[in-house]
Design an enzyme around this catalytic site. Structure first.
Site, PDB file in Angstrom:
ATOM      1  CE1 TYR A 101       3.416  26.961   6.583  1.00  0.00           C
ATOM      2  CE2 TYR A 101       1.492  27.022   5.171  1.00  0.00           C
ATOM      3  CZ  TYR A 101       2.184  27.505   6.255  1.00  0.00           C
ATOM      4  OH  TYR A 101       1.660  28.511   7.015  1.00  0.00           O
ATOM      5  CD  GLU A 189       4.086  28.445   9.916  1.00  0.00           C
ATOM      6  OE1 GLU A 189       5.329  28.551   9.937  1.00  0.00           O
ATOM      7  OE2 GLU A 189       3.361  29.122   9.162  1.00  0.00           O
TER       8      GLU A 189
END
Length: 381
Positions: A101, A189
């Site tokens: 991530y 993101e």
């Protein structure tokens, strides 16, 4: 303004971030044509603004043409957490060995952007932050200077990213911050960044939200605004000029002022209910605007009861009462029970105007919320 995955990925690709080969499709025939070009395995991914698409059946991996057609037929038109899927992203499968991530958002406590990296990719990052916060490495960024290369490397190494791909992940993080700053993003993101057996890094997902107040500086993104709406409620909120966020509960909430609405949401949760939305009608709201707000909430099939919380400053209680009466008098039968709490400017006059045959009235916010939660629970019972 939220961008769809396919829109954000195009921006990422243009900035040099590796993304899988993909095609946007709005019909089964278009999906079949796309997989013929892309090959197998291929992911069929619903393009709606909700998390957990995979668990909800909105993402399927097809291994052949027959499966691709079947999954396309299942996903297109499906109701996904209250959103109707009208388009899918058909994407080449990635043979990965690890998921990461990476993201940039604003840390309001620090008053600075923060870069975040974790080896816990591919899962809900909010759950990771709550349950194992140590699994997320963070680095705050001085907006006057931007994200320095050494900061990107530092947070990547602190996250425990393997040395073989650390440089590429740091490069992606730096590019994300450049986009965050130059495109007036509020959040950006990739979850997950997939790592292949050949140590290639690929952005398998993309999230990019743009500050609405900065859209005048981003004309090309502003043109995408209509395409980002996933349902009629979002379109209607934009037309009416409301600050609106759809949630997963069944208690509809209308208030004037973001703080007042947030307080109402918290109280609904406190008293055992689940908020269905955040809807701020703003200050100085006239009767017509109040009518539009009720139209919005009544249009949400998830709403079982409504609480109307108004504190008069600029907004006058008698104007709000007129709007409530006008909206409800147009119905042969009121679709949901409405609880009203008025306080502040002309609240007394407003309470006298309200048609109590159409609404339930409470003097305090706590009592109004408790009654609305009870009304919703009775519908579910």
């Amino acid at each position: 303004m939220k961008l769809h995955e396919y829109q954000a990925k195009q921006i990422f690709a243009d900035a040099g971030i590796p993304v899988p080969d993909s095609r946007l499709a709005t019909s089964v025939a278009e999906v079949e044509a796309a997989v013929e070009e892309i090959g197998f395995p291929a992911a069929i991914k619903a393009q709606v603004h909700v998390g957990g698409r995979g668990k909800a059946g909105g993402i399927k991996i097809a291994s052949d043409a027959e499966e691709a057609s079947q999954y396309a037929d299942e996903i297109l038109g499906m109701d996904l957490k209250g959103y109707t899927v009208d388009r899918v992203l058909v994407e080449a499968g990635v043979d990965f060995v690890n998921e990461l991530y990476v993201g940039i958002t604003m840390d309001r406590g620090e008053g600075k952007p923060v870069a975040m990296v974790s080896t816990e990719g591919g899962v809900d990052i909010e759950s990771v932050a709550e349950e194992t916060p140590e699994a997320i490495a963070r680095e705050h960024i001085d907006p006057a200077f931007g994200l320095h290369p050494f900061q990107a490397r530092k947070v990547v190494y602190e996250a425990g990213i393997p040395r073989e791909v650390a440089g590429d992940v740091a490069s992606i993080l730096t590019t994300l911050y450049d986009l965050y700053e130059s495109r007036d993003a509020s959040e950006i993101e990739i979850n997950p960044v997939m790592i292949t057996s050949d140590d290639d890094v690929v952005a398998a997902d993309a999230v990019m939200n743009i500050d609405d107040d900065a859209l005048f500086r981003q004309p090309d993104l502003a043109e995408l605004e209509e395409e980002t709406f996933s349902d009629d409620l979002e379109k209607k909120a934009n037309e009416y000029g409301f600050d609106y966020v759809r949630l997963s509960g069944n208690v509809g909430i209308i208030g004037n002022g973001a703080g007042l609405v947030m307080t109402t949401l918290d109280l609904v949760d406190y008293y055992g209910g689940e908020p269905a939305n955040f809807l701020d009608i703003g200050g100085g709201a006239k009767a017509e605007r109040v009518t539009h707000a009720l139209d919005m909430v009544f249009s949400d099939p998830n709403v079982d009861a409504v609480v109307f919380n108004i504190f008069g400053g600029i907004t006058r209680g008698d104007e709000v009462a007129k709007g409530i009466n006008e909206a409800l008098e147009g119905f042969d039968e009121i679709p949901k029970k409405v609880v009203v709490r008025l306080a502040g400017t002309n609240a007394k006059e407003g309470m006298e105007i309200l048609n109590t045959d159409l609404v339930e009235v409470e003097e305090t916010l706590e009592a109004a919320v408790q009654r609305a939660v009870q009304n919703a629970q009775e519908v579910d019972a």
